[in-house]
Design an enzyme around this catalytic site. Structure first.
Site, short mmCIF file in Angstrom:
data_model
loop_
_atom_site.label_atom_id
_atom_site.label_comp_id
_atom_site.label_asym_id
_atom_site.label_seq_id
_atom_site.Cartn_x
_atom_site.Cartn_y
_atom_site.Cartn_z
N ASP A 144 0.88 -1.17 0.00
CA ASP A 144 0.00 0.00 0.00
C ASP A 144 0.91 1.21 0.00
O ASP A 144 1.51 1.54 1.02
CB ASP A 144 -0.90 -0.02 1.23
N ASP A 203 0.26 4.44 -0.38
CA ASP A 203 -0.25 5.70 0.15
C ASP A 203 -0.05 5.80 1.65
O ASP A 203 -0.93 5.50 2.44
CB ASP A 203 -1.72 5.86 -0.21
#
Length: 97
Positions: free
Chosen positions: A8, A10
């Site tokens: 992930d 972000d």
């Protein structure tokens, strides 16, 4: 044997908080409000839609007066600047490849 790593990006691998702040700051300025770091702290963990509503409220505006400046601005900020990796991520990704 197949192997994979799911990441992930972000906020886990890349620190994107600054890009979010720049985009929201720019949007707020378009509506006459100077978004502060303190305001931005209140947006952590908040959805984009709720962040937009919060910022427009600070600027005494309603959702019907706004466009897509926050999300589009975030995308532009991220493309215009080198991403900042979180501590230790270069070492991790080098081992993983």
């Amino acid at each position: 044997m197949k192997s994979a790593i799911i990441l992930d990006l972000d906020g886990v691998i890349c620190d994107t908080a600054h890009f979010h702040f720049l985009a929201w700051h720019r949007l707020a300025a378009e509506y006459g409000y100077e978004l502060t770091q303190a305001d931005n702290e209140q947006l952590k963990g908040v959805s984009r839609a709720d962040s937009l509503t919060f910022i427009l409220g600070l600027a005494n505006k309603t959702l019907s007066m706004a466009g897509d400046g926050g999300i589009g601005g975030y995308q532009e900020e991220g493309q215009a600047t080198t991403l900042h990796l979180q501590a230790g991520e270069e070492k991790f990704t080098a081992k993983a490849s």
